[in-house]
Scaffold this motif. Structure first.
Motif, short mmCIF file in Angstrom:
data_model
loop_
_atom_site.label_atom_id
_atom_site.label_comp_id
_atom_site.label_asym_id
_atom_site.label_seq_id
_atom_site.Cartn_x
_atom_site.Cartn_y
_atom_site.Cartn_z
N LYS A 1 0.84 -1.20 0.00
CA LYS A 1 0.00 0.00 0.00
C LYS A 1 0.87 1.24 0.00
CE LYS A 1 -4.29 -1.46 2.11
NZ LYS A 1 -5.24 -1.23 3.22
N GLY A 2 0.44 2.23 -0.77
CA GLY A 2 1.14 3.50 -0.85
C GLY A 2 0.16 4.59 -1.22
N GLN A 3 0.66 5.60 -1.91
CA GLN A 3 -0.16 6.74 -2.31
C GLN A 3 -1.29 6.29 -3.24
OE1 GLN A 3 1.99 9.46 -4.80
NE2 GLN A 3 0.31 10.90 -4.96
N PRO A 4 -2.53 6.67 -2.95
CA PRO A 4 -3.62 6.35 -3.88
C PRO A 4 -3.41 7.06 -5.22
CG PRO A 4 -4.48 6.99 -1.74
CD PRO A 4 -3.00 7.32 -1.73
N VAL A 5 -3.67 6.32 -6.30
CA VAL A 5 -3.55 6.86 -7.65
C VAL A 5 -4.85 6.56 -8.38
CG1 VAL A 5 -2.30 6.69 -9.84
CG2 VAL A 5 -1.04 6.51 -7.68
N SER A 6 -5.35 7.54 -9.14
CA SER A 6 -6.54 7.36 -9.96
C SER A 6 -6.22 7.82 -11.38
CB SER A 6 -7.71 8.18 -9.42
OG SER A 6 -8.09 7.71 -8.15
N ASP A 7 -6.68 7.04 -12.36
CA ASP A 7 -6.48 7.41 -13.75
C ASP A 7 -7.47 6.61 -14.61
OD1 ASP A 7 -5.55 8.44 -16.13
OD2 ASP A 7 -3.51 7.71 -15.90
N SER A 8 -8.04 7.25 -15.59
CA SER A 8 -8.94 6.62 -16.56
C SER A 8 -10.05 5.80 -15.91
CB SER A 8 -8.12 5.73 -17.52
OG SER A 8 -7.16 6.51 -18.19
N GLY A 9 -10.58 6.28 -14.78
CA GLY A 9 -11.67 5.60 -14.11
C GLY A 9 -11.26 4.50 -13.15
N TYR A 10 -9.97 4.26 -13.00
CA TYR A 10 -9.45 3.24 -12.09
C TYR A 10 -8.75 3.91 -10.92
CZ TYR A 10 -10.11 0.30 -16.20
OH TYR A 10 -10.65 -0.34 -17.29
N SER A 11 -8.80 3.25 -9.76
CA SER A 11 -8.12 3.75 -8.57
C SER A 11 -7.46 2.60 -7.83
CB SER A 11 -9.10 4.45 -7.62
OG SER A 11 -9.63 5.59 -8.22
N SER A 12 -6.30 2.88 -7.22
CA SER A 12 -5.63 1.88 -6.40
C SER A 12 -4.65 2.58 -5.47
CB SER A 12 -4.87 0.87 -7.27
OG SER A 12 -4.21 -0.08 -6.45
N GLU A 13 -4.55 2.05 -4.25
CA GLU A 13 -3.53 2.52 -3.33
C GLU A 13 -2.38 1.52 -3.26
OE1 GLU A 13 -5.11 2.78 0.65
OE2 GLU A 13 -6.16 0.88 0.43
N TRP A 14 -2.41 0.51 -4.11
CA TRP A 14 -1.38 -0.52 -4.14
C TRP A 14 -0.35 -0.22 -5.21
CZ3 TRP A 14 -0.93 -4.36 -0.60
CH2 TRP A 14 -2.02 -4.53 0.26
N TRP A 15 0.91 -0.51 -4.89
CA TRP A 15 2.03 -0.34 -5.81
C TRP A 15 2.78 -1.66 -5.88
CZ3 TRP A 15 4.18 4.63 -7.54
CH2 TRP A 15 3.35 5.71 -7.23
N SER A 16 3.31 -1.97 -7.06
CA SER A 16 4.08 -3.21 -7.24
C SER A 16 5.56 -2.89 -7.36
CB SER A 16 3.60 -3.96 -8.48
OG SER A 16 2.35 -4.54 -8.23
N TYR A 17 6.36 -3.74 -6.71
CA TYR A 17 7.81 -3.63 -6.66
C TYR A 17 8.36 -4.41 -7.83
CZ TYR A 17 12.45 -4.35 -4.49
OH TYR A 17 13.79 -4.40 -4.21
N MET A 18 9.20 -3.78 -8.62
CA MET A 18 9.68 -4.43 -9.84
C MET A 18 11.15 -4.14 -10.11
SD MET A 18 8.12 -2.00 -12.87
CE MET A 18 9.19 -2.65 -14.15
#
Length: 125
Positions: A78-95
Protein backbone atom coordinates in the motif's frame (compact mmCIF):
# COMPACT_ATOMS: atom_id res chain seq x y z
CA UNK A 1 17.49 -9.63 -14.74
CA UNK A 2 19.40 -12.91 -14.72
CA UNK A 3 22.64 -10.98 -14.24
CA UNK A 4 21.17 -9.35 -11.12
CA UNK A 5 20.15 -12.73 -9.67
CA UNK A 6 23.53 -14.25 -10.48
CA UNK A 7 25.33 -11.30 -8.92
CA UNK A 8 23.21 -11.68 -5.77
CA UNK A 9 23.98 -15.40 -5.59
CA UNK A 10 27.72 -14.79 -6.06
CA UNK A 11 27.67 -12.13 -3.33
CA UNK A 12 25.97 -14.56 -0.95
CA UNK A 13 28.53 -17.28 -1.69
CA UNK A 14 31.48 -14.94 -1.40
CA UNK A 15 30.33 -13.65 1.95
CA UNK A 16 29.73 -17.17 3.23
CA UNK A 17 26.52 -16.06 4.91
CA UNK A 18 22.90 -15.88 3.99
CA UNK A 19 22.06 -12.43 2.72
CA UNK A 20 18.58 -11.01 2.85
CA UNK A 21 17.48 -9.90 -0.59
CA UNK A 22 14.56 -7.60 -1.15
CA UNK A 23 12.99 -9.79 -3.84
CA UNK A 24 13.31 -13.56 -3.70
CA UNK A 25 13.75 -15.19 -7.10
CA UNK A 26 10.71 -17.45 -6.64
CA UNK A 27 8.31 -14.50 -6.16
CA UNK A 28 8.38 -13.28 -9.76
CA UNK A 29 4.97 -12.67 -11.32
CA UNK A 30 4.43 -11.41 -14.86
CA UNK A 31 1.72 -8.75 -15.16
CA UNK A 32 0.53 -6.52 -18.01
CA UNK A 33 0.73 -2.72 -18.03
CA UNK A 34 -2.27 -1.45 -20.02
CA UNK A 35 -1.31 2.24 -20.26
CA UNK A 36 1.38 4.25 -22.09
CA UNK A 37 4.40 6.03 -20.58
CA UNK A 38 3.82 4.82 -17.02
CA UNK A 39 6.44 6.06 -14.55
CA UNK A 40 8.55 3.49 -12.71
CA UNK A 41 9.75 5.25 -9.56
CA UNK A 42 12.50 4.92 -6.99
CA UNK A 43 14.62 7.03 -4.69
CA UNK A 44 18.17 7.21 -6.02
CA UNK A 45 19.16 8.80 -2.72
CA UNK A 46 18.20 5.58 -0.94
CA UNK A 47 15.27 7.15 0.87
CA UNK A 48 13.81 4.45 3.15
CA UNK A 49 10.40 6.15 2.89
CA UNK A 50 10.23 4.97 -0.73
CA UNK A 51 10.32 1.35 0.46
CA UNK A 52 7.94 1.97 3.35
CA UNK A 53 5.28 3.97 1.47
CA UNK A 54 5.58 4.14 -2.32
CA UNK A 55 4.49 7.52 -3.66
CA UNK A 56 5.55 10.20 -6.12
CA UNK A 57 6.93 12.24 -3.22
CA UNK A 58 8.84 9.43 -1.49
CA UNK A 59 10.07 7.96 -4.78
CA UNK A 60 10.82 11.10 -6.81
CA UNK A 61 13.13 9.56 -9.41
CA UNK A 62 11.62 8.08 -12.57
CA UNK A 63 14.09 5.40 -13.67
CA UNK A 64 12.16 4.28 -16.73
CA UNK A 65 8.73 4.36 -18.34
CA UNK A 66 6.77 1.35 -19.53
CA UNK A 67 4.00 1.12 -22.12
CA UNK A 68 1.53 -1.64 -22.92
CA UNK A 69 3.84 -4.51 -22.07
CA UNK A 70 4.45 -7.39 -19.70
CA UNK A 71 6.65 -6.66 -16.70
CA UNK A 72 7.90 -8.78 -13.81
CA UNK A 73 6.88 -7.78 -10.29
CA UNK A 74 7.89 -9.36 -6.99
CA UNK A 75 5.38 -8.07 -4.46
CA UNK A 76 2.92 -5.26 -3.75
CA UNK A 77 2.45 -2.74 -0.96
CA UNK A 78 0.00 0.00 0.00
CA UNK A 79 1.14 3.50 -0.85
CA UNK A 80 -0.16 6.74 -2.31
CA UNK A 81 -3.62 6.35 -3.88
CA UNK A 82 -3.55 6.86 -7.65
CA UNK A 83 -6.54 7.36 -9.96
CA UNK A 84 -6.48 7.41 -13.75
CA UNK A 85 -8.94 6.62 -16.56
CA UNK A 86 -11.67 5.60 -14.11
CA UNK A 87 -9.45 3.24 -12.09
CA UNK A 88 -8.12 3.75 -8.57
CA UNK A 89 -5.63 1.88 -6.40
CA UNK A 90 -3.53 2.52 -3.33
CA UNK A 91 -1.38 -0.52 -4.14
CA UNK A 92 2.03 -0.34 -5.81
CA UNK A 93 4.08 -3.21 -7.24
CA UNK A 94 7.81 -3.63 -6.66
CA UNK A 95 9.68 -4.43 -9.84
CA UNK A 96 13.08 -4.71 -11.44
CA UNK A 97 13.51 -1.72 -13.74
CA UNK A 98 17.01 -2.41 -15.02
CA UNK A 99 20.09 -0.30 -14.50
CA UNK A 100 20.83 -2.31 -11.34
CA UNK A 101 18.03 -0.46 -9.51
CA UNK A 102 15.70 -3.20 -8.30
CA UNK A 103 13.97 -0.91 -5.79
CA UNK A 104 11.43 0.47 -8.24
CA UNK A 105 7.69 0.90 -7.97
CA UNK A 106 4.78 1.12 -10.39
CA UNK A 107 1.22 1.96 -9.36
CA UNK A 108 -1.15 -0.99 -9.68
CA UNK A 109 -3.70 1.36 -11.27
CA UNK A 110 -1.79 0.83 -14.54
CA UNK A 111 -1.60 -2.97 -14.24
CA UNK A 112 -4.36 -5.18 -15.60
CA UNK A 113 -6.32 -6.80 -12.77
CA UNK A 114 -7.76 -5.86 -9.40
CA UNK A 115 -6.48 -2.93 -7.34
CA UNK A 116 -4.75 -5.56 -5.16
CA UNK A 117 -3.34 -7.93 -7.76
CA UNK A 118 -4.27 -11.61 -7.56
CA UNK A 119 -1.24 -13.90 -7.41
CA UNK A 120 1.21 -11.18 -6.37
CA UNK A 121 2.31 -11.49 -2.72
CA UNK A 122 2.29 -8.55 -0.35
CA UNK A 123 5.79 -7.19 0.32
CA UNK A 124 7.34 -8.39 3.59
CA UNK A 125 9.43 -5.22 4.00
Amino acid sequence: MRFFKALTAVGMLAAGTVAVTSAPANAEVTVYVWANNVNVRTSLAGNRACLDYPSARNCPDVVTKVSKQNIVVYCQKKGQPVSDSGYSSEWWSYMYAGYHRPTSWISNVYIRGNAHLDGVPDCAF
